[in-house]
Every structure is written in structure tokens, then in C-alpha cells.
Write an enzyme that holds these catalytic residues in place. Structure first.
Site, PDB file in Angstrom:
ATOM      1  CG  HIS A  81     -13.675 -10.190   4.104  1.00 34.08           C
ATOM      2  ND1 HIS A  81     -13.970 -11.448   4.581  1.00 34.08           N
ATOM      3  CD2 HIS A  81     -12.375  -9.970   4.375  1.00 34.08           C
ATOM      4  CE1 HIS A  81     -12.881 -11.951   5.141  1.00 34.08           C
ATOM      5  NE2 HIS A  81     -11.898 -11.079   5.041  1.00 34.08           N
ATOM      6  CB  CYS A  93       9.504 -39.161  -7.654  1.00 32.67           C
ATOM      7  SG  CYS A  93      10.369 -40.197  -6.469  1.00 32.67           S
ATOM      8  NE  ARG A 127      -5.277   3.337   3.659  1.00 32.08           N
ATOM      9  CZ  ARG A 127      -5.276   3.523   2.354  1.00 32.08           C
ATOM     10  NH1 ARG A 127      -4.678   4.594   1.833  1.00 32.08           N
ATOM     11  NH2 ARG A 127      -5.843   2.638   1.557  1.00 32.08           N
ATOM     12  CE1 TYR A 181      11.788 -37.500 -12.743  1.00 31.99           C
ATOM     13  CE2 TYR A 181      13.801 -37.902 -13.974  1.00 31.99           C
ATOM     14  CZ  TYR A 181      12.869 -38.303 -13.017  1.00 31.99           C
ATOM     15  OH  TYR A 181      13.041 -39.477 -12.340  1.00 31.99           O
ATOM     16  CE  LYS A 208      -3.690  -0.629   2.441  1.00 28.96           C
ATOM     17  NZ  LYS A 208      -4.316  -0.926   3.740  1.00 28.96           N
ATOM     18  N   GLY A 265      -8.184  -7.535   4.216  1.00 28.32           N
ATOM     19  CA  GLY A 265      -8.877  -7.567   5.495  1.00 28.32           C
ATOM     20  C   GLY A 265      -8.085  -8.146   6.644  1.00 28.32           C
ATOM     21  CG  MET A 282      -2.674  -6.369   7.982  1.00 28.36           C
ATOM     22  SD  MET A 282      -2.140  -7.464   9.277  1.00 28.36           S
ATOM     23  CE  MET A 282      -0.709  -6.585   9.749  1.00 28.36           C
ATOM     24  NE  ARG A 321      -5.741  -4.411  -3.183  1.00 29.32           N
ATOM     25  CZ  ARG A 321      -6.280  -4.537  -1.996  1.00 29.32           C
ATOM     26  NH1 ARG A 321      -5.514  -4.734  -0.945  1.00 29.32           N
ATOM     27  NH2 ARG A 321      -7.575  -4.447  -1.822  1.00 29.32           N
ATOM     28  CB  SER A 348      14.106 -40.870  -8.768  1.00 26.80           C
ATOM     29  OG  SER A 348      12.910 -40.196  -8.477  1.00 26.80           O
TER      30      SER A 348
HETATM   31  P1  ADP Z   1      -7.637  -2.427   3.532  1.00 26.99           P
HETATM   32  O1  ADP Z   1      -6.237  -2.896   3.563  1.00 26.99           O
HETATM   33  O2  ADP Z   1      -8.541  -3.228   4.399  1.00 26.99           O
HETATM   34  O3  ADP Z   1      -8.151  -2.200   2.174  1.00 26.99           O
HETATM   35  P2  ADP Z   1      -7.275   0.415   3.723  1.00 26.99           P
HETATM   36  O4  ADP Z   1      -6.161   0.968   4.507  1.00 26.99           O
HETATM   37  O5  ADP Z   1      -7.130   0.431   2.266  1.00 26.99           O
HETATM   38  O6  ADP Z   1      -7.618  -1.025   4.282  1.00 26.99           O
HETATM   39  O7  ADP Z   1      -8.540   1.226   4.135  1.00 26.99           O
HETATM   40  C1  ADP Z   1      -9.821   0.819   3.770  1.00 26.99           C
HETATM   41  C2  ADP Z   1     -10.575   1.973   3.208  1.00 26.99           C
HETATM   42  O8  ADP Z   1     -10.586   3.069   4.109  1.00 26.99           O
HETATM   43  C3  ADP Z   1      -9.998   2.574   1.945  1.00 26.99           C
HETATM   44  O9  ADP Z   1     -10.399   1.877   0.828  1.00 26.99           O
HETATM   45  C4  ADP Z   1     -10.602   3.935   1.945  1.00 26.99           C
HETATM   46  O10 ADP Z   1     -11.901   3.882   1.407  1.00 26.99           O
HETATM   47  C5  ADP Z   1     -10.661   4.248   3.404  1.00 26.99           C
HETATM   48  N1  ADP Z   1      -9.554   5.141   3.729  1.00 26.99           N
HETATM   49  C6  ADP Z   1      -8.332   4.829   4.156  1.00 26.99           C
HETATM   50  N2  ADP Z   1      -7.579   5.928   4.316  1.00 26.99           N
HETATM   51  C7  ADP Z   1      -8.343   6.968   3.970  1.00 26.99           C
HETATM   52  C8  ADP Z   1      -8.147   8.368   3.900  1.00 26.99           C
HETATM   53  N3  ADP Z   1      -6.977   8.915   4.226  1.00 26.99           N
HETATM   54  N4  ADP Z   1      -9.161   9.124   3.485  1.00 26.99           N
HETATM   55  C9  ADP Z   1     -10.332   8.567   3.136  1.00 26.99           C
HETATM   56  N5  ADP Z   1     -10.598   7.282   3.187  1.00 26.99           N
HETATM   57  C10 ADP Z   1      -9.611   6.470   3.598  1.00 26.99           C
HETATM   58 MG    MG Z   2      -7.640  -0.990   0.900  1.00 27.34          MG
HETATM   59 MG    MG Z   3      -9.501  -3.660   6.291  1.00 28.39          MG
END
Ligand code: ADP
Ligand code: MG
Ligand code: MG
Length: 911
Positions: free
Chosen positions: A484, A864, A109, A884, A39, A118, A120, A368, A797
Site C-alpha cells: 500500500h 497570470c 469488490r 498564452y 475494475k 486501497g 475502497m 489497469r 492579462s
Molecule cells: P483493491 O481494489 O484493493 O485492489 P480488489 O477488489 O482488487 O481490491 O481485491 C483485492 C484482492 O483480493 C485481489 O487482488 C485478489 O487477490 C483478491 N480477490 C478479489 N476477488 C477475488 C476472487 N473472486 N477470487 C480470488 N481472489 C480475489
Molecule cells: Mg485490486
Molecule cells: Mg483494498
């Protein structure tokens, strides 16, 4: 092996803990993924590209390792760097963290180097307290907005940092309960219907809930910040993250980064929104945008599935449904489409993008490489090559071998009767049949009993991961294509249907009901069998018959690229002509292991086998073997024919003989009758053959040494089969393999006997066939004395299952008692029976190859064991010059791809 945390000293080597981004610039870039997490690296890269990204900074993964190294505390230099980070953000945004007049709000984040959906936790709107909330309301002119943000913050903080648990009985989030109660009280349907006053009350109730649970909500923004940062680091080792990592084999030493970023607001009114999208369709690979958004919403609302989102494209909107983004906000849509195009071109892959619209302005919050179903993976690869973004080799390098697996996953038999009770979104393709359960823990329980489960829930969340891993399929009442459940299931190649709105789940009653399309209602209880079609979104009562899946049209083309890049051959482990044929259709270039004992278990021959084992003298044994000979010959004819002209390695009998004998009283009596003996006599013989440690007992070449007739019969059957096929004009290449050799003399003796029989048979048949004699290397001693063994062997083998057992001195059957705990405590990162232990077992293999080849330069080398189908282990084989790898038929395509990728990584050209 590896330890959890690196030395704090190592982590501080660069001294730079914080990387800034925003305003068209950044300290980091995409190649720093390991340090900044996926990220953080994506945010840095986007910022440099001039994509609109809210400013912020990334705390590196090194700090995470240092945090654990210091017993969960921060390295002292961190605070000053974080303060500098805040100064940078405040300057760009023009607001101050904690300032009641004009407060800066931030998100905290998590972000590991690979996306772990999801796993973290993210906290939004951090920096709010009673004073700053008032300030935010004044400045924005919206009470509703300020207190909506505040209540979300308290809720997330309570959940993620303070650990306010779900209510076990009803399986609900207590904050969500309070929110639902408030909506009922005010008579509104949607969160957006609550006004500022109601939300302000809710904030009070949330805080009260936290206090009632004995926790304290910090008012000071800096306390909030450090609490949140610690929670992100802690979440790296929470059980669900650990389960997910284990599932994919990611080591704990990677750590997570923390991103601190200025908030932008999707919940500031009707000209605001938040959404997620893929730049190509994640299930089919279609080259058009695919995603969802919600007006006047924030962050995880789309993923959580609490409100039904709207599509991005107009064509994806159902008749009568609310407008798409394309229709509702055409200008934002244009801008978004442009950004998607730029990002896809830049990263040269399909992107999964998260965005927020604040008062008509677009912000990108994440990009990503998108997870996709196996089918989509091939389609996208072909399109990216055809569009000129990638070369064929690059495309091969980017495929995920494991994902080929799901292409062969079952589908429902064509034309079978479907009792469709409900329809949802086709979130992840495939077919699944299983018993309905509602709790992830029950999935795990069923699985332990060897039963298939379908996990049925309103929506899934990260704590459900263990049950999701074990479930055959997943069905949710709520959530969209990017919920999710959908994202995780696609990542695992698991059948999933989401947003099945007709479902009414009663968790307490352990049942769900659906209103059928004809208006009647039907109730399905826990334990009832249902079928899911993840390709159409249909839910059916009962278990539909399953059939093998088919390769999509792009498969052959992609595999051509794969085979052009690959050096090693790929063979299959197959014991029957049917398996051999299947393996061949998957591209196998021979059989690396044909286990003859499986043939002995056939209903028509087990009696003769038992007779042979229980024979009191050599003539009686020959008598029994005479019955076995023609059957074995037919087996080998079938297999050699199916594989001709490719080589087939046939392993002579390996397991200890007692494995073939009956143990149940009834069976013993039957056997006694047909052998004209008393049950007591049979019982005595069975007892007599019992061994203390059969794994290390009277098996393999030791059988060949003590009961020469068995191997002689098998060799005769092989050579007769080869002669017969040779007469038909087929070219066949049997390779006779002697198992469990540890002493050179063993192989010398067996080679002599084998050659004598082979020569005799060829003389009898008046024909000559090409055959070779080699050994399976599965004992440490064999590796050490490989130079002497190679004198008598045409090939080695590596039987890495047994070699792993004997190298570690542990039996695979008993490993289950302690290995999981070793992995949990990080004494070892991976199960060595799944991923080859390069240091120990691999070290022995290297010695074996080096010494074996010193004697015989043209010694053929293969593997194998189970590892032959594991991509990481295949890479090891490439690096060590194997000829192989051999694996189960279904894994042959995976092994072909993994072998090609290993060749490309090694920078080798195929021979
Ligand atoms: P995940 O790894 O679960 O996707 P994120 O860190 O991407 O978690 O956060 C999930 C959501 O929270 C993002 O998709 C976004 O919509 C919202 N978010 C995170 N940071 C910000 C921010 N600085 N401003 C607005 N929305 C945010
Ligand atoms: Mg996200
Ligand atoms: Mg999350």
C-alpha cells in the site's frame, strides 16, 4: 454547483443495473468505465478477450448514486437483477450460493472509474457460515483451507462491514492480535502454519470479538451480500476516500461500482498462490515484468505486507531467498507472461495486474493502467512509441502533467556524507528530509506548524492517507514494492522506502531502533531528523543537503512531441533574473507576470522605498524615487536580458503602500533614526496608511492615479533598461501592465502618462524600443466594460487570483475558515483558487474576451493567476482562445504538456 447524488430518476434511466461477465463473454466493455468502474470494465474486457477471469457481475455506479439519492437504500429493481447475476455465476461455476453441500463463494469488490488504491474495501469468501464451511471442507478435503477462508471472511466482514475498530492504544487490528496470539499458542511463525482446528477456534474467537463489540455477524449469505454491497457504497463517502478524492480533485458524483465475483483460491495448498505485477518497472520504466507473489495465500496478503513476498522474475531474487514464480511455477509463469503481453498490447499501456493461482491454474483478477513514477512515465511513453504501440500524439495525450512535477523534486547533493543506518526497498524515488513521527495525525500536526515529517510505520493502510499526503517521505518496516505504502507514494510522487526489515518500531515508546550492519543498535526518537533516499532505499541519520533534481534523458524528446502539439504559448511568472533563467531552461516563452513589488523588499532598497512612501511632499518623494530608479533599471535589464527576445510583462506597483512599512517597534525606531524623525511620527504615518480592506483598497492603478511619480519612475526604469539592451543589439519586448483597472478612464489616463514618459526617455536616449501597454483584468467591472477598456489596451492579462476573489466576493486570506467546509458539504467541488471556476469566473473572462476583442481584434489574451499552471484551467484557456498561459517556473513543463493535451482534445492543430 453540483450535488452529491444525481436524481434517482436519472440513475434509473437505462434500467440495467447489473452487467455480467465470465466464460469468454461479457455485457460490458472497457469504454463503459464510468458506469462499471475501472475494475468492472477491466474484468469485462478481459473476459471478452478470453483471458481467464472468474465469472461475476458488476453493479453500476448509477446504482451508487441512486443509493445516496434514496437516503442509502437500493432501488427496488436491483434485487431481481442481482439474483439473475447469481444464476449466471452458479451456472458457470457449478455451485450454489448458500448451498451447504457445494457452496459458491464470492468476493464483493469496489471499483471507481479511476483506481484509488486501497480506498475502497474488498470482501473475500463471502457466503461462508458454519454449515457452508463444513461443506467446503468436505468437498475440498481440506479443513485448513475451509477454515482459513472462513476466518479471513469473518475478519474482513468485521472490519469492513461491521466497523470493528483498531485498538487505539497499540494501534493494532484486534483480529490480527487474536491471530498473532493463536500463532504464539501453536508455536508457528506463519499464518500457513496454523491447522484446520486452530483456524476453526479462531473463527469462534473472531465471532466472539464481534459480539463483544455489540455487533452481529450475519449467518445468512444473502444478508452477508447486501451488508457487503452497502459497505462498498458507504465506503465511497468514508473520510479516507474523500481525502484521496480531494487530493486528486475527483468529484463525489462519480460513485463506485460493486463487483460480485466467484472466488478462486490461492490458499488451497502449495500449488496455489496470489500475486501482483506490473508489465514494466513502475519506478524506472524498464521493459520487464516486475512483481511479487506468495504461495498458499489469498487476496491482500501481498499488499498488506504481513509476509515477505517472492519476486516474479528469477533475476529479481536475492541470493538465498525463496524461489521466484519463474522458478517455482514455470508453466504458470509462461502463461502469465503471455497474458501480460496480450493485455499490454490491447490497452497499449503498462498494466498493473492482480492474479491468483488455484492448483496450478492461472486466473487474472484485475488489470489497469499501472501507476508509475514520473521518470518511468517518460521512459514507458518513449518505449511504447518506439515499439510502435502508440503514435507520438497518443503518447502525449496519455501523460499525466502533474507527474512532471516530481522530476524536479530535490535529490541529495552529490558527494554528501551519508550515515546510512538501514536499507529497505527503493519503493518510490526522490529524496526526503524530515522529523520522524509514527502516527499520521502527527504528520498533519507538524505540517500545520510548517515542519517536514517522515512517517515511519510497520506498514501503511488506507486510513493513514491524510498523513501520507502531508508527509515528506514514508518509511515502512514491512511490505514490498507493491505494498500500500509503495503504490500510494508512487502515485503521489512521494519518496518512499518499504520493507526496511532492520527497523524495530515501538509505537508506545515513540521510537524505533535499528540493528546496524556492524551489529550495533541505534535508537531514533520521534522528532529526530532522518533522510530517505527513495532511489537507493537508504535511510540516513540527520538531514542531508538537498539539490534540484534533473530531467531524465527522455524528457527532451517527449517535450518535443509536446511542443509540436501545442497551440498556446507558455510563459512564467518571474520576478528576478534567476527565476527568469530557470523558467527559460524549463521552456518558458516569456514572462507573463513580473511583480515589481518583490524588488522593493530587497534589503538594499526597502529603506528608500519607505522614505518614498513617507515623503511629505512631491519633491521629497522624487528624491527617494531617484534612489530607487537605478536599482529598478538594473532589475529590468537583468530580466529582459534573461528573456530576450521573448516578451516580458511587467506589472507596475500593485499592493497598498502600508505593506512596505514596518510594524514592529524596533523597526519603527530604526526607520525613525534614518529618516531623522521621531518614532511617534513614524507610528502616526503608519497608522494613517492603515486600511480596513486593503484587498479592495488603495492599490493597483489607484496608486498610479494618486501618486503618479511611482509609476513614472517604474516606466522610466523599464524603458531605460530596454534602450540600454537595444544598444547592445538585443531584441527585447517589454509589456507594461497596469493592475486593477475597473474603469476605462483609469487606463486612458495611465496610458497617456506612460506614453509620455516612454517617449521622453526614448528621446533622451536617442533610441526607440518596441513596448506595449495593457492591463490586468481582475475586477468583474473590467470584464463587463472590456470593450471600452480595450480602446486603451494592447493586451489583457487575466489576473485570476484577484478576479476569483472579487467575483466570489471573498478574500483568499479568510477563505480557509469556511471553504473547506463548503467542499466537505459539496456546495462546491473544488477550491476555486486552485481550479478556475468556469461557470462564474470563467463566465466573466469569456465576456471580457468577447467584448475586448469586439473593440480590438488583435488584443493579446493571457492568464497570470495561479490557475495558469493548473491543467484543468489551462484547458479552459485553450477553449477560449488565449494566446498564452503563465505560471510559476517549476510548473512550466506541466503547463506545456497540459496546453498540448488541451489542443489535442479540442482537435485543433497548432497554428
Ligand atoms: P483493491 O481494489 O484493493 O485492489 P480488489 O477488489 O482488487 O481490491 O481485491 C483485492 C484482492 O483480493 C485481489 O487482488 C485478489 O487477490 C483478491 N480477490 C478479489 N476477488 C477475488 C476472487 N473472486 N477470487 C480470488 N481472489 C480475489
Ligand atoms: Mg485490486
Ligand atoms: Mg483494498
Amino acid at each position: 454547483m453540483t450535488t452529491t447524488a444525481e436524481e434517482p430518476g436519472v440513475a434509473t434511466k437505462s434500467g440495467k443495473f447489473v452487467y455480467l461477465f465470465g466464460d469468454g463473454r461479457s455485457d460490458g466493455h472497457h469504454d463503459l468505465r464510468n458506469l462499471l468502474g475501472g475494475k468492472g470494465a477491466g474484468l469485462a474486457e478481459m473476459s471478452s478477450l478470453g483471458i481467464p477471469v472468474p465469472p461475476g457481475f458488476t453493479i453500476t455506479t448509477e446504482v451508487c448514486n441512486a443509493y445516496y439519492g434514496l437516503g442509502r437504500s437500493y432501488p427496488p429493481q436491483l434485487e431481481a437483477q442481482v439474483r439473475d447475476g447469481f444464476a449466471h455465476v452458479e451456472r458457470i461455476v457449478g455451485a450454489r450460493f448458500g448451498d451447504p453441500e457445494n457452496p459458491l463463494l464470492i468476493s464483493v469488490r469496489s471499483g471507481a472509474r479511476v483506481s484509488m488504491p486501497g480506498m475502497m474495501d474488498t470482501i473475500l469468501n463471502l457466503g461462508l457460515n458454519d454449515a457452508t464451511a463444513e461443506g467446503l471442507a468436505r468437498r475440498s478435503g481440506s479443513d485448513r483451507f475451509a477454515y482459513d477462508s472462513y476466518r479471513r471472511f469473518v475478519q474482513m466482514y468485521g472490519d469492513v462491514v461491521l466497523g470493528i475498530a483498531r485498538d487505539e492504544e497499540t494501534d493494532t487490528d484486534p483480529f490480527e492480535q487474536l491471530l498473532a496470539a493463536k500463532k504464539r499458542e501453536r508455536g508457528v511463525e506463519d499464518d500457513t502454519g496454523l491447522d484446520g482446528a486452530a483456524l476453526r477456534e479462531l473463527v469462534g474467537e473472531f465471532k466472539q470479538l464481534i459480539a463483544d463489540r455489540g455487533k452481529e455477524f450475519p449467518d445468512d449469505p444473502w444478508d452477508q451480500l447486501w451488508g457487503a454491497v452497502g459497505a462498498v457504497f458507504d465506503s465511497w463517502e468514508n473520510p479516507r476516500a474523500v481525502v484521496y478524492r480531494d487530493q486528486y480533485g475527483y468529484p463525489s458524483t462519480w460513485g463506485t461500482a460493486v463487483n460480485v465475483q466467484a472466488m478462486v483460491f490461492g490458499n488451497l495448498g502449495e500449488d496455489c498462490a496470489t500475486g501482483v505485477l506490473f508489465t514494466r518497472h513502475p519506478s524506472t520504466g524498464d521493459a520487464s515484468l516486475f512483481g511479487e507473489f506468495l504461495v498458499n495465500a489469498q487476496g491482500e496478503d501481498v499488499v498488506a505486507g504481513t509476509r515477505t513476498p517472492q519476486p516474479i522474475l528469477a533475476v529479481d531474487r536475492a541470493p538465498g531467498a525463496p524461489p521466484s514464480l519463474e522458478e517455482a511455477m514455470p508453466q504458470v509463469y509462461e502463461e502469465l507472461a503471455l497474458a501480460c503481453d496480450r493485455l499490454e498490447r490491447h490497452f497499449r499501456d503498462m498494466q498493473d495486474i492482480e492474479f491468483t493461482v488455484q492448483q496450478g491454474k492461472l486466473w487474472i483478477l484485475q488489470t489497469r493502467n499501472g501507476k508509475r513514477a514520473g521518470r518511468a512515465m517518460l521512459r514507458i511513453a518513449v518505449d511504447l512509441v518506439d515499439e510502435g504501440h502508440l503514435s507520438e500524439r497518443e503518447a502525449v495525450g496519455r501523460l499525466d502533467p502533474e507527474q512532471l512535477d516530481e522530476l524536479l523534486h530535490p535529490v541529495f547533493e552529490e558527494g554528501s556524507e551519508r550515515d546510512v543506518i538501514a536499507r529497505g526497498l527503493a519503493a518510490s524515488p526522490g529524496a526526503a528530509v524530515g522529523k520522524v513521527v509514527f502516527r499520521p495525525i502527527d504528520v498533519v500536526e507538524l505540517r500545520k506548524r510548517g515542519e517536514d515529517a517522515i512517517l515511519v510505520r510497520d506498514e501503511t493502510s488506507p486510513e493513514d492517507i491524510e498523513g501520507m499526503v502531508d508527509a515528506r517521505g514514508i518509511l515502512t518496516a514491512r511490505g514490498g514494492m507493491t505494498s500500500h505504502a509503495a503504490v500510494v507514494a508512487r502515485g503521489m510522487g512521494k519518496c518512499c522506502i518499504t520493507g526496511c526489515a532492520a527497523l524495530q518500531i515501538d509505537y508506545a515508546g515513540r521510537q524505533f531502533s535499528v540493528r546496524r550492519e556492524d551489529g550495533s543498535t541505534i535508537t531514533v526518537n520521534e522528532g529526530d531528523t532522518i533522510s530517505l533516499d527513495g532511489t537507493t532505499g537508504e535511510v540516513m541519520l540527520g538531514g542531508l543537503p538537498l539539490a534540484d533534481g534533473e530531467f531524465p534523458p527522455e524528457f527532451d524528446r517527449v517535450m518535443e512531441w509536446v511542443d509540436a502539439a501545442r497551440r498556446m504559448k507558455v510563459r512564467a511568472n518571474a520576478d528576478t533574473p534567476e527565476d527568469a533563467e530557470r523558467a527559460r531552461s524549463f521552456g518558458a516563452e516569456g514572462i507573463g507576470l513580473c511583480r515589481t513589488e518583490h524588488m522593493f523588499f530587497g534589503a538594499d532598497r526597502i529603506l528608500a522605498v519607505r522614505q518614498m512612501i513617507l515623503a511629505e511632499d512631491a519633491p521629497a518623494r522624487r528624491d527617494a524615487l531617484a534612489k530607487i530608479l537605478p536599482m529598478q533599471r538594473e532589475d529590468f535589464v537583468g530580466i529582459l536580458r534573461a528573456m530576450a527576445p521573448y516578451p516580458v510583462t511587467i506589472r507596475l506597483l500593485d499592493p497598498p503602500l502600508h505593506e512596505f512599512l514596518p510594524h514592529e517597534q524596533e523597526e519603527i525606531e530604526e526607520l525613525a533614526e534614518s529618516l531623522r524623525a521621531t518614532p511617534a511620527q513614524i507610528q502616526r504615518r503608519v497608522e494613517g496608511l492603515r486600511e480596513q480592506n486593503p484587498m479592495l483598497g488603495h492599490r493597483g492603478v489607484r496608486l498610479g492615479v494618486t501618486s503618479p511619480e511611482i509609476y513614472e519612475t517604474q516606466v522610466r526604469a523599464i524603458i531605460e533598461a530596454a534602450c540600454q539592451l537595444g544598444e547592445e543589439g538585443l531584441e527585447v519586448a517589454p509589456e507594461i501592465m497596469i493592475p486593477l483597472v475597473g474603469m476605462p478612464e483609469e487606463l486612458r489616463l495611465l496610458r497617456e502618462r506612460t506614453t509620455a514618459v516612454a517617449e521622453q526617455v526614448m528621446t533622451e536616449c536617442g533610441a526607440r524600443v518596441g513596448y506595449t501597454i495593457g492591463t490586468m483584468i481582475e475586477l468583474p467591472r473590467a470584464c463587463i466594460v472590456a470593450d471600452q477598456i480595450a480602446v486603451h489596451a494592447d493586451f489583457f492579462s487575466f489576473g485570476t487570483n484577484d478576479l476569483t476573489q472579487t467575483a466570489f466576493g471573498l478574500s483568499r486570506d479568510d477563505a480557509g475558515r469556511f471553504l473547506p467546509s463548503y467542499i466537505e458539504q459539496h456546495l462546491i467541488e473544488r477550491d476555486p483558487f486552485v481550479v478556475l471556476d468556469r461557470e462564474g469566473v470563467g463566465g466573466l473572462i469569456q465576456i471580457g474576451i468577447e467584448r475586448g476583442k469586439a473593440t480590438r481584434r488583435d488584443l493579446k489574451i493571457g492568464i497570470c493567476g495561479e490557475h495558469g499552471g493548473n491543467p484543468a484551467s489551462i484547458e479552459f484557456c485553450e477553449q477560449n482562445g488565449f494566446d498564452y498561459v503563465s505560471c510559476s517556473p517549476y510548473r512550466v513543463p506541466i503547463a506545456r504538456l497540459a496546453a498540448a493535451q488541451a489542443t489535442l482534445r479540442e482537435g485543433l492543430r497548432p497554428a
